[in-house]
Design a protein around this motif. Structure first.
Motif, PDB file in Angstrom:
ATOM      1  N   ILE A   1       3.263  14.967   9.637  1.00 27.51           N
ATOM      2  CA  ILE A   1       2.858  14.026   8.593  1.00 27.51           C
ATOM      3  C   ILE A   1       3.430  12.643   8.871  1.00 27.51           C
ATOM      4  N   GLY A   2       4.660  12.608   9.364  1.00 23.89           N
ATOM      5  CA  GLY A   2       5.260  11.320   9.721  1.00 23.89           C
ATOM      6  C   GLY A   2       4.500  10.629  10.837  1.00 23.89           C
ATOM      7  N   HIS A   3       4.073  11.398  11.834  1.00 22.59           N
ATOM      8  CA  HIS A   3       3.290  10.812  12.921  1.00 22.59           C
ATOM      9  C   HIS A   3       1.936  10.309  12.419  1.00 22.59           C
ATOM     10  N   LEU A   4       1.319  11.054  11.507  1.00 24.69           N
ATOM     11  CA  LEU A   4       0.045  10.621  10.939  1.00 24.69           C
ATOM     12  C   LEU A   4       0.207   9.319  10.149  1.00 24.69           C
ATOM     13  N   TYR A   5       1.309   9.236   9.414  1.00 20.69           N
ATOM     14  CA  TYR A   5       1.576   8.004   8.652  1.00 20.69           C
ATOM     15  C   TYR A   5       1.685   6.804   9.591  1.00 20.69           C
ATOM     16  N   MET A   6       2.435   6.959  10.690  1.00 23.59           N
ATOM     17  CA  MET A   6       2.615   5.855  11.624  1.00 23.59           C
ATOM     18  C   MET A   6       1.301   5.501  12.335  1.00 23.59           C
ATOM     19  N   LEU A   7       0.500   6.514  12.646  1.00 24.98           N
ATOM     20  CA  LEU A   7      -0.808   6.242  13.247  1.00 24.98           C
ATOM     21  C   LEU A   7      -1.693   5.463  12.280  1.00 24.98           C
ATOM     22  N   ALA A   8      -1.727   5.906  11.023  1.00 24.97           N
ATOM     23  CA  ALA A   8      -2.553   5.218  10.028  1.00 24.97           C
ATOM     24  C   ALA A   8      -2.087   3.778   9.846  1.00 24.97           C
ATOM     25  N   ARG A   9      -0.791   3.583   9.802  1.00 25.44           N
ATOM     26  CA  ARG A   9      -0.225   2.233   9.646  1.00 25.44           C
ATOM     27  C   ARG A   9      -0.631   1.341  10.824  1.00 25.44           C
ATOM     28  N   THR A  10      -0.536   1.885  12.036  1.00 24.34           N
ATOM     29  CA  THR A  10      -0.856   1.104  13.232  1.00 24.34           C
ATOM     30  C   THR A  10      -2.334   0.740  13.281  1.00 24.34           C
ATOM     31  N   PHE A  11      -3.204   1.686  12.921  1.00 22.84           N
ATOM     32  CA  PHE A  11      -4.632   1.381  12.930  1.00 22.84           C
ATOM     33  C   PHE A  11      -5.005   0.404  11.815  1.00 22.84           C
ATOM     34  N   ARG A  12      -4.308   0.452  10.708  1.00 23.01           N
ATOM     35  CA  ARG A  12      -4.531  -0.550   9.651  1.00 23.01           C
ATOM     36  C   ARG A  12      -4.119  -1.936  10.142  1.00 23.01           C
TER      37      ARG A  12
ATOM     38  N   SER B   1     -15.870  -3.306  16.821  1.00 21.07           N
ATOM     39  CA  SER B   1     -16.207  -3.696  15.453  1.00 21.07           C
ATOM     40  C   SER B   1     -15.232  -3.047  14.470  1.00 21.07           C
ATOM     41  N   ARG B   2     -15.339  -3.515  13.244  1.00 20.98           N
ATOM     42  CA  ARG B   2     -14.523  -2.980  12.159  1.00 20.98           C
ATOM     43  C   ARG B   2     -14.810  -1.498  11.940  1.00 20.98           C
ATOM     44  N   SER B   3     -16.059  -1.101  12.125  1.00 19.96           N
ATOM     45  CA  SER B   3     -16.439   0.293  11.863  1.00 19.96           C
ATOM     46  C   SER B   3     -15.713   1.263  12.794  1.00 19.96           C
ATOM     47  N   ASP B   4     -15.415   0.830  14.038  1.00 14.54           N
ATOM     48  CA  ASP B   4     -14.692   1.704  14.962  1.00 14.54           C
ATOM     49  C   ASP B   4     -13.287   2.023  14.439  1.00 14.54           C
ATOM     50  N   LEU B   5     -12.648   1.029  13.857  1.00 11.31           N
ATOM     51  CA  LEU B   5     -11.292   1.238  13.341  1.00 11.31           C
ATOM     52  C   LEU B   5     -11.304   1.988  12.013  1.00 11.31           C
ATOM     53  N   THR B   6     -12.301   1.719  11.167  1.00  6.79           N
ATOM     54  CA  THR B   6     -12.383   2.473   9.914  1.00  6.79           C
ATOM     55  C   THR B   6     -12.706   3.938  10.199  1.00  6.79           C
ATOM     56  N   ARG B   7     -13.478   4.196  11.263  1.00  6.80           N
ATOM     57  CA  ARG B   7     -13.731   5.582  11.679  1.00  6.80           C
ATOM     58  C   ARG B   7     -12.415   6.274  12.035  1.00  6.80           C
ATOM     59  N   ALA B   8     -11.545   5.567  12.778  1.00  5.18           N
ATOM     60  CA  ALA B   8     -10.249   6.141  13.156  1.00  5.18           C
ATOM     61  C   ALA B   8      -9.413   6.448  11.911  1.00  5.18           C
ATOM     62  N   LEU B   9      -9.436   5.558  10.928  1.00  5.32           N
ATOM     63  CA  LEU B   9      -8.674   5.788   9.698  1.00  5.32           C
ATOM     64  C   LEU B   9      -9.225   6.987   8.932  1.00  5.32           C
ATOM     65  N   ARG B  10     -10.548   7.174   8.940  1.00  2.00           N
ATOM     66  CA  ARG B  10     -11.137   8.342   8.275  1.00  2.00           C
ATOM     67  C   ARG B  10     -10.707   9.635   8.979  1.00  2.00           C
ATOM     68  N   LEU B  11     -10.668   9.615  10.308  1.00  2.00           N
ATOM     69  CA  LEU B  11     -10.244  10.803  11.048  1.00  2.00           C
ATOM     70  C   LEU B  11      -8.778  11.141  10.747  1.00  2.00           C
ATOM     71  N   ILE B  12      -7.946  10.103  10.667  1.00  2.00           N
ATOM     72  CA  ILE B  12      -6.530  10.337  10.360  1.00  2.00           C
ATOM     73  C   ILE B  12      -6.378  10.889   8.940  1.00  2.00           C
ATOM     74  N   ALA B  13      -7.146  10.337   7.997  1.00  2.00           N
ATOM     75  CA  ALA B  13      -7.081  10.821   6.615  1.00  2.00           C
ATOM     76  C   ALA B  13      -7.514  12.282   6.527  1.00  2.00           C
ATOM     77  N   LYS B  14      -8.535  12.638   7.276  1.00  2.00           N
ATOM     78  CA  LYS B  14      -9.001  14.024   7.291  1.00  2.00           C
ATOM     79  C   LYS B  14      -7.938  14.955   7.874  1.00  2.00           C
ATOM     80  N   ALA B  15      -7.273  14.512   8.962  1.00  2.00           N
ATOM     81  CA  ALA B  15      -6.213  15.319   9.565  1.00  2.00           C
ATOM     82  C   ALA B  15      -5.026  15.449   8.619  1.00  2.00           C
ATOM     83  N   ASP B  16      -4.737  14.387   7.888  1.00  2.00           N
ATOM     84  CA  ASP B  16      -3.632  14.428   6.929  1.00  2.00           C
ATOM     85  C   ASP B  16      -3.898  15.462   5.841  1.00  2.00           C
TER      86      ASP B  16
END
Length: 389
Positions: free
Chosen positions: A280-291, A334-349
Motif C-alpha cells: 500500500i505504501g508503494h502504491l501511495y508513492m506511485l500515485a503521488r509520483t504520477f499525480r 497526453s493527459r489521458s495517458d497519465l489519468t489511465r495510470a492513476l486509474r490502474l493504481i486506484a484499481k490495484a489499491d
C-alpha cells in the motif's frame, strides 16, 4: 567545529554580534532556512536571554506592521529589558508598489541616530542565492543589489546562500563527531545527494539517524563497539534515499521497459521492511509520483526551477528527482495517458485492501500494465468506465 566555507557569512555575523563593532542593523538575505535558524539561534543566545525574551524579542512582519511603527519600537527603550532584538520579515514589501520614499527616508533617519540598545534584523527570505553567486537569477540579483543600495550603507549584509554539497558532507561528519558518532563518508554523501544539499532537511534527518544508531548501540552488550552511521542506516531511515528506487521504477515504466520495471519492483519489495505488507505504501508513492507528472505535463514545465511554482509545499519531490521527473512526464503524449495510470493504481489499491492471496502478484500485474502501451478503448469500454465512475 572548523570553519566551513559555505557558513563563512553567517560565521562572520555571529562573531560580530558578540563584539563592540556590532551594527545597528543587518539584512539576512537568502532562503537557506538552516543558516537563518543558525543565525537566529546565535542572536538569541548572545542578546536575548531566555528569562527576558518575552520583553526583548519581537517578530514583526512588514505585511502587517508599517516600517514607521517598527522603527518607533526600535527607537523606544524598553522598561523591562536592557536590549531589544527585532526580526522584520517580508522585506520584499518595502520594494513593491511605488518608490516608498517616505519609508526609506524614515529608515535613513533612524540609522543616522540608532538606538544603541536595539538590533534590527531584516529578513529577505524572498531571495534565492545559489552556491555559485555567478549563477544567481537575474531577478534575484537585481533585488539583492537594490537592497544593498538602500540598506547596505547602514546594515551588514549576511548572505544565506545554498550550502555546497562538499560542505554539507563535512558538516555531517563534524556534527556527528561532536556526539561521539562516526558518519561514514559514503553514507554522508548519499544523504546529501538524496536531499539535494537542503541543509534544513539534512539536519532533520541527521537527528533521526543519531537517535537510530544510539538506539541500536544500546541493544549491543559490548560498550566498546563504536557508534557509526552507515549507508544502510541512511537507506533504512531516510525516505528520499528509498525514493531513488521508486524514481528508477517510474523511469522504467515511462520508458515502457517492462523487464526492468518488474526487476525494480522486486528490488523495492525485497528491500522493504514490511515485505508484501508494504504494498500500500508503494502504491501511495506511485500515485503521488504520477499525480506530480500529470501537473508537470499540464503546466508544460520544462526546467526544475519552474517546478517549484506549480507543485505546492508538501507535494514536491526531492530536489535530486526534479529533472528526472520532468523528463519522465514528457514521455507521455497526453493527459489521458497519465489519468489511465492513476486509474490502474486506484484499481490495484482497491484490490490490495481486499486482502488478495498474493499482494506481490497484484503489484506485478499493475507494473506490467503501467509499462504497456494503452489499448484503444471501444465505446463499450468507455461506457463501462463512465458507469463505474
Amino acid at each position: 567545529m572548523a570553519a566551513i566555507k559555505s557558513f563563512a557569512s553567517s560565521d562572520r555575523f555571529l562573531a560580530e554580534i558578540q563584539t563592540p563593532q556590532i551594527r545597528p542593523g543587518y539584512v539576512l538575505a537568502g532562503d537557506e532556512a538552516f543558516l537563518y535558524q543558525r543565525c537566529r539561534a546565535g542572536v538569541l543566545e548572545t542578546l536575548a536571554p531566555p528569562d527576558q525574551r518575552d520583553f526583548c524579542l519581537h517578530d514583526l512582519d512588514l505585511a502587517e506592521t508599517t516600517i514607521f511603527d517598527i522603527l518607533d519600537r526600535a527607537q523606544t527603550p524598553s522598561l523591562m529589558a536592557p536590549f531589544q532584538v527585532i526580526f522584520v520579515r517580508n522585506l520584499k514589501t518595502l520594494y513593491t508598489r511605488g518608490a516608498k520614499k517616505e519609508e526609506f527616508a524614515a529608515i535613513d533617519a533612524y540609522f543616522r541616530r540608532p538606538n544603541p540598545q536595539a538590533l534590527l534584523l531584516f529578513v529577505a527570505e524572498h531571495l534565492h542565492i545559489p552556491t555559485d553567486l555567478r549563477r544567481m537569477d537575474m531577478q534575484d540579483k537585481e533585488r539583492y543589489e537594490r537592497i544593498r543600495e538602500t540598506l547596505g550603507e547602514w546594515c551588514g549584509m549576511v548572505e544565506l546562500a545554498r550550502v555546497e554539497e562538499g560542505d554539507a558532507v563535512r558538516w555531517l561528519a563534524e556534527a556527528a563527531l561532536a556526539r561521539n558518532i562516526r558518519f561514514d563518508s559514503d553514507a554522508a554523501r548519499e544523504l546529501v545527494d538524496a536531499l539535494g544539499a537542503d541543509m534544513m532537511l539534512i539536519s532533520s534527518e541527521f537527528e533521526k539517524l543519531c537517535l537510530y544508531v544510539q538506539g541500536k548501540h544500546l541493544l549491543v552488550s559490548k560498550e566498546d563497539i563504536p557508534q557509526n552511521i552507515t549507508l544502510g542506516d541512511v537507506e533504512t531511515m531516510v525516505l528520499a534515499a528509498k525514493q531513488r528506487s521508486l524514481y528508477e521504477l517510474t523511469d522504467a515504466i515511462s520508458s515502457k521497459d517492462r523487464p526492468r520495471a518488474v526487476a525494480l519492483l522486486h528490488g523495492l519489495l525485497n528491500a522493504s521492511d514490511g515485505g508484501e505488507d508494504s504494498a500500500i505504501g508503494h502504491l501511495y508513492m506511485l500515485a503521488r509520483t504520477f499525480r506530480q507528472m500529470l501537473i508537470i505535463l499540464e503546466k508544460n514545465v520544462r526546467d526544475s526551477r519552474a517546478i517549484w511554482g506549480v507543485l505546492w509545499q508538501g507535494f514536491r519531490m526531492p530536489p535530486f528527482a526534479a529533472e528526472d521527473l520532468i523528463r519522465q512526464a514528457r514521455r507521455y503524449q497526453s493527459r489521458s495517458d497519465l489519468t489511465r495510470a492513476l486509474r490502474l493504481i486506484a484499481k490495484a489499491d482497491l484490490e490490495i485492501r481486499s486482502s488478495p492471496p498474493d499482494k506481490r502478484l497484484v503489484l506485478e500485474r499493475l507494473i506490467l500494465a503501467l509499462a504497456s502501451e494503452p489499448r484503444p478503448q471501444t465505446p463499450e469500454l468507455l461506457n463501462q468506465f463512465a458507469m463505474e465512475l
